[in-house]
Design a protein around this motif. Structure first.
Motif, PDB file in Angstrom:
ATOM      1  N   TYR A 119     -18.033 -32.083  49.378  1.00  0.00           N
ATOM      2  CA  TYR A 119     -17.463 -30.960  50.111  1.00  0.00           C
ATOM      3  C   TYR A 119     -18.342 -30.678  51.316  1.00  0.00           C
ATOM      4  O   TYR A 119     -19.552 -30.514  51.181  1.00  0.00           O
ATOM      5  N   GLU A 120     -17.754 -30.628  52.504  1.00  0.00           N
ATOM      6  CA  GLU A 120     -18.500 -30.251  53.698  1.00  0.00           C
ATOM      7  C   GLU A 120     -18.740 -28.738  53.707  1.00  0.00           C
ATOM      8  O   GLU A 120     -19.759 -28.271  54.173  1.00  0.00           O
ATOM      9  N   ASP A 121     -17.778 -27.983  53.183  1.00  0.00           N
ATOM     10  CA  ASP A 121     -17.893 -26.533  53.066  1.00  0.00           C
ATOM     11  C   ASP A 121     -17.436 -26.183  51.656  1.00  0.00           C
ATOM     12  O   ASP A 121     -16.247 -26.199  51.351  1.00  0.00           O
ATOM     13  N   ALA A 122     -18.390 -25.874  50.775  1.00  0.00           N
ATOM     14  CA  ALA A 122     -18.084 -25.676  49.356  1.00  0.00           C
ATOM     15  C   ALA A 122     -17.119 -24.505  49.154  1.00  0.00           C
ATOM     16  O   ALA A 122     -17.310 -23.432  49.717  1.00  0.00           O
ATOM     17  N   PRO A 123     -16.077 -24.717  48.336  1.00  0.00           N
ATOM     18  CA  PRO A 123     -15.131 -23.636  48.046  1.00  0.00           C
ATOM     19  C   PRO A 123     -15.711 -22.658  47.027  1.00  0.00           C
ATOM     20  O   PRO A 123     -16.745 -22.917  46.410  1.00  0.00           O
ATOM     21  N   ILE A 124     -15.034 -21.555  46.847  1.00  0.00           N
ATOM     22  CA  ILE A 124     -15.463 -20.551  45.872  1.00  0.00           C
ATOM     23  C   ILE A 124     -15.350 -21.102  44.454  1.00  0.00           C
ATOM     24  O   ILE A 124     -16.208 -20.868  43.615  1.00  0.00           O
ATOM     25  N   SER A 125     -14.302 -21.849  44.191  1.00  0.00           N
ATOM     26  CA  SER A 125     -14.130 -22.454  42.870  1.00  0.00           C
ATOM     27  C   SER A 125     -13.669 -23.899  43.043  1.00  0.00           C
ATOM     28  O   SER A 125     -13.095 -24.263  44.064  1.00  0.00           O
ATOM     29  N   ILE A 126     -13.920 -24.698  42.032  1.00  0.00           N
ATOM     30  CA  ILE A 126     -13.554 -26.115  42.051  1.00  0.00           C
ATOM     31  C   ILE A 126     -12.561 -26.355  40.928  1.00  0.00           C
ATOM     32  O   ILE A 126     -12.826 -26.028  39.766  1.00  0.00           O
ATOM     33  N   ALA A 127     -11.431 -26.934  41.274  1.00  0.00           N
ATOM     34  CA  ALA A 127     -10.377 -27.181  40.286  1.00  0.00           C
ATOM     35  C   ALA A 127     -10.746 -28.375  39.411  1.00  0.00           C
ATOM     36  O   ALA A 127     -11.270 -29.370  39.893  1.00  0.00           O
ATOM     37  N   VAL A 128     -10.486 -28.243  38.126  1.00  0.00           N
ATOM     38  CA  VAL A 128     -10.708 -29.338  37.179  1.00  0.00           C
ATOM     39  C   VAL A 128      -9.387 -30.089  37.026  1.00  0.00           C
ATOM     40  O   VAL A 128      -8.354 -29.473  36.767  1.00  0.00           O
ATOM     41  N   PRO A 129      -9.405 -31.414  37.201  1.00  0.00           N
ATOM     42  CA  PRO A 129      -8.149 -32.174  37.057  1.00  0.00           C
ATOM     43  C   PRO A 129      -7.530 -31.984  35.670  1.00  0.00           C
ATOM     44  O   PRO A 129      -8.238 -31.772  34.682  1.00  0.00           O
ATOM     45  N   GLU A 130      -6.211 -32.049  35.635  1.00  0.00           N
ATOM     46  CA  GLU A 130      -5.485 -31.839  34.373  1.00  0.00           C
ATOM     47  C   GLU A 130      -5.941 -32.814  33.292  1.00  0.00           C
ATOM     48  O   GLU A 130      -6.032 -32.467  32.123  1.00  0.00           O
ATOM     49  N   SER A 131      -6.272 -34.049  33.678  1.00  0.00           N
ATOM     50  CA  SER A 131      -6.664 -35.060  32.687  1.00  0.00           C
ATOM     51  C   SER A 131      -8.012 -34.746  32.039  1.00  0.00           C
ATOM     52  O   SER A 131      -8.328 -35.276  30.980  1.00  0.00           O
ATOM     53  N   LEU A 132      -8.813 -33.873  32.637  1.00  0.00           N
ATOM     54  CA  LEU A 132     -10.128 -33.550  32.088  1.00  0.00           C
ATOM     55  C   LEU A 132     -10.181 -32.190  31.394  1.00  0.00           C
ATOM     56  O   LEU A 132     -11.211 -31.831  30.821  1.00  0.00           O
ATOM     57  N   ARG A 133      -9.103 -31.458  31.438  1.00  0.00           N
ATOM     58  CA  ARG A 133      -9.108 -30.127  30.822  1.00  0.00           C
ATOM     59  C   ARG A 133      -9.129 -30.242  29.305  1.00  0.00           C
ATOM     60  O   ARG A 133      -8.622 -31.190  28.728  1.00  0.00           O
ATOM     61  N   HIS A 134      -9.753 -29.265  28.686  1.00  0.00           N
ATOM     62  CA  HIS A 134      -9.886 -29.163  27.232  1.00  0.00           C
ATOM     63  C   HIS A 134     -10.686 -30.329  26.662  1.00  0.00           C
ATOM     64  O   HIS A 134     -10.464 -30.770  25.546  1.00  0.00           O
ATOM     65  N   LYS A 135     -11.631 -30.841  27.465  1.00  0.00           N
ATOM     66  CA  LYS A 135     -12.538 -31.890  27.018  1.00  0.00           C
ATOM     67  C   LYS A 135     -13.958 -31.453  27.322  1.00  0.00           C
ATOM     68  O   LYS A 135     -14.197 -30.539  28.107  1.00  0.00           O
ATOM     69  N   ARG A 136     -14.882 -32.114  26.674  1.00  0.00           N
ATOM     70  CA  ARG A 136     -16.294 -31.804  26.905  1.00  0.00           C
ATOM     71  C   ARG A 136     -16.705 -32.417  28.254  1.00  0.00           C
ATOM     72  O   ARG A 136     -16.534 -33.602  28.493  1.00  0.00           O
ATOM     73  N   LEU A 137     -17.266 -31.586  29.154  1.00  0.00           N
ATOM     74  CA  LEU A 137     -17.623 -32.016  30.504  1.00  0.00           C
ATOM     75  C   LEU A 137     -19.086 -31.722  30.794  1.00  0.00           C
ATOM     76  O   LEU A 137     -19.668 -30.804  30.228  1.00  0.00           O
ATOM     77  N   GLU A 138     -19.647 -32.485  31.701  1.00  0.00           N
ATOM     78  CA  GLU A 138     -20.960 -32.179  32.265  1.00  0.00           C
ATOM     79  C   GLU A 138     -20.751 -32.040  33.761  1.00  0.00           C
ATOM     80  O   GLU A 138     -20.245 -32.941  34.427  1.00  0.00           O
ATOM     81  N   VAL A 139     -21.141 -30.902  34.306  1.00  0.00           N
ATOM     82  CA  VAL A 139     -20.967 -30.637  35.735  1.00  0.00           C
ATOM     83  C   VAL A 139     -22.349 -30.549  36.364  1.00  0.00           C
ATOM     84  O   VAL A 139     -23.204 -29.804  35.903  1.00  0.00           O
ATOM     85  N   ILE A 140     -22.567 -31.342  37.411  1.00  0.00           N
ATOM     86  CA  ILE A 140     -23.843 -31.348  38.120  1.00  0.00           C
ATOM     87  C   ILE A 140     -23.564 -30.998  39.576  1.00  0.00           C
ATOM     88  O   ILE A 140     -22.774 -31.682  40.236  1.00  0.00           O
ATOM     89  N   LEU A 141     -24.190 -29.946  40.067  1.00  0.00           N
ATOM     90  CA  LEU A 141     -24.060 -29.570  41.472  1.00  0.00           C
ATOM     91  C   LEU A 141     -25.340 -29.996  42.179  1.00  0.00           C
ATOM     92  O   LEU A 141     -26.429 -29.570  41.822  1.00  0.00           O
ATOM     93  N   LEU A 142     -25.211 -30.823  43.187  1.00  0.00           N
ATOM     94  CA  LEU A 142     -26.356 -31.375  43.894  1.00  0.00           C
ATOM     95  C   LEU A 142     -26.200 -31.084  45.371  1.00  0.00           C
ATOM     96  O   LEU A 142     -25.230 -31.518  46.000  1.00  0.00           O
ATOM     97  N   LEU A 143     -27.140 -30.340  45.933  1.00  0.00           N
ATOM     98  CA  LEU A 143     -27.112 -30.012  47.349  1.00  0.00           C
ATOM     99  C   LEU A 143     -27.589 -31.229  48.128  1.00  0.00           C
ATOM    100  O   LEU A 143     -28.687 -31.732  47.910  1.00  0.00           O
ATOM    101  N   GLN A 144     -26.757 -31.739  49.037  1.00  0.00           N
ATOM    102  CA  GLN A 144     -27.069 -32.971  49.748  1.00  0.00           C
ATOM    103  C   GLN A 144     -28.127 -32.776  50.829  1.00  0.00           C
ATOM    104  O   GLN A 144     -29.110 -33.479  50.863  1.00  0.00           O
ATOM    105  N   ASP A 145     -27.944 -31.852  51.733  1.00  0.00           N
ATOM    106  CA  ASP A 145     -28.886 -31.625  52.824  1.00  0.00           C
ATOM    107  C   ASP A 145     -29.261 -30.149  52.855  1.00  0.00           C
ATOM    108  O   ASP A 145     -28.386 -29.300  52.989  1.00  0.00           O
ATOM    109  N   PRO A 146     -30.549 -29.837  52.751  1.00  0.00           N
ATOM    110  CA  PRO A 146     -30.930 -28.418  52.819  1.00  0.00           C
ATOM    111  C   PRO A 146     -30.690 -27.891  54.231  1.00  0.00           C
ATOM    112  O   PRO A 146     -30.846 -28.641  55.199  1.00  0.00           O
TER     113      PRO A 146
END
Length: 75
Positions: free
Chosen positions: A8-35
């Motif tokens: 994302y060049e400009d991060a949104p307020i929320s990130i949508a989870v694809p339908e195929s991944l809903r109701h499953k165990r997920l690991e979400v990692i947010l990594l800032l690319q350039d300070p």
């Protein structure tokens, strides 16, 4: 394991989870690319330069260690 990588060049307020991944165990990692340029880099030199100048050098000087002097044995 299915991996989805999204940039994302400009991060949104929320990130949508694809339908195929809903109701499953997920690991979400947010990594800032350039300070942002306005923030300090956080290296040691910047941290030391930002420290307030308090006290005199003599306040932090190590006092000489004279020990206990000559040891005398009780006779």
């Amino acid at each position: 394991m299915e991996v989805i990588r999204q940039f994302y060049e400009d991060a949104p307020i929320s990130i949508a989870v694809p339908e195929s991944l809903r109701h499953k165990r997920l690991e979400v990692i947010l990594l800032l690319q350039d300070p942002p340029e306005s923030e300090a880099t956080g290296d040691l030199k910047c941290l030391l330069a930002a420290m307030p100048n308090v006290g005199e050098d003599a306040d932090f000087a190590r006092q000489p260690d004279y020990g206990r002097g000559d040891m005398a044995w009780d006779s």
